[in-house]
Design a protein around this motif. Structure first.
Motif: not given
Length: 242
Positions: A79-96
């Motif tokens: 998703g981060e790769i797909l969002g680069r063209a629009k300057g969109i980041s993915i903010k993820a929140g979850y336990s590892t």
């Protein structure tokens, strides 16, 4: 298949060929649009083939005990790769901490990437898409939320239909086949999961995926099997007494 994409592609190629030679920038701009539309056509063909195979049940699944956290992490990376063209980041929140499920990791990741791609597509430039995972006793929930156009209430029941595209002018201008969410829904349901969408026009759209945990599924199956055994014993006892 609608021939409009082919017509548009031909039009893009014809424009720089009219009225003699043009500056290099004109040709470059036309070629970039042709490449973009060709990629979209390729995606449309791939989606149609996928849906056709899903109807004939010829898509191979290899379910096994796997860590949902790893699948989500891989989907976020794509998703981060797909969002680069629009300057969109993915903010993820979850336990590892591992969350064990029974799944075909590649197919499940495909569903999550489709949802992320859709969120990116309808988000304004230089914004973010949020992904949060919550783990409960019997299942895990993954919520993907954008801060984009939003969807009118009357259109929400149709979003998982094949070829459905939003009716608003801004939504209809977005590239895409209208098949992504239909494919994601099919994949999630193949994993014994559920998918739902909520939205508010001009504010947000959120897709929630719920998946059963492997341990919970095993317990439920064991309980069901035990219940069948008890029922059979009662029936035998009843028949013997009569």
């Amino acid at each position: 298949m609608n021939c409009a994409p082919l017509t548009a592609l031909r039009g893009e190629a014809e424009i720089p060929l009219r009225h003699g030679s043009k500056p290099e920038a004109v040709y470059r701009d036309a070629l970039e649009r042709i490449v973009t539309q060709s990629l979209e056509m390729g995606r449309l063909v791939d989606d149609l083939v996928f849906l056709s195979r899903s109807e004939t049940d010829t898509i191979r699944f290899e379910p096994r005990r796997t860590d949902l956290v790893s699948i989500v992490a891989d989907a976020v990376h794509e998703g981060e790769i797909l969002g680069r063209a629009k300057g969109i980041s993915i903010k993820a929140g979850y336990s590892t901490r591992p969350v064990w499920i029974t799944a075909d990791a590649q197919r499940l990741k495909q569903a999550l990437v489709i949802i992320l791609d859709n969120a990116i597509k309808y988000s304004p430039r230089d914004r973010s898409v949020n992904l949060n995972m919550t783990v409960m006793d019997w299942h895990a929930e993954i919520a993907i939320r954008d801060k984009g156009l939003g969807i009118p209430a009357e259109e929400i029941p149709k979003v998982f239909e094949r070829f459905y595209r939003g009716r608003s002018p801004r939504a209809s201008r977005q590239l895409g086949s209208g098949l992504g969410l239909a494919i994601a829904k099919w994949l999630i349901e193949k994993h014994r999961g559920e998918i739902a969408l909520t939205s508010e026009v001009g504010s947000f759209t959120e897709v929630v995926v719920r998946l059963p945990r492997a341990d919970a599924t095993a317990s439920a199956d064991a309980n069901a099997a035990a219940a069948v055994v008890v029922l059979k014993k009662k029936l035998r006892a009843k028949t013997g007494s009569e």
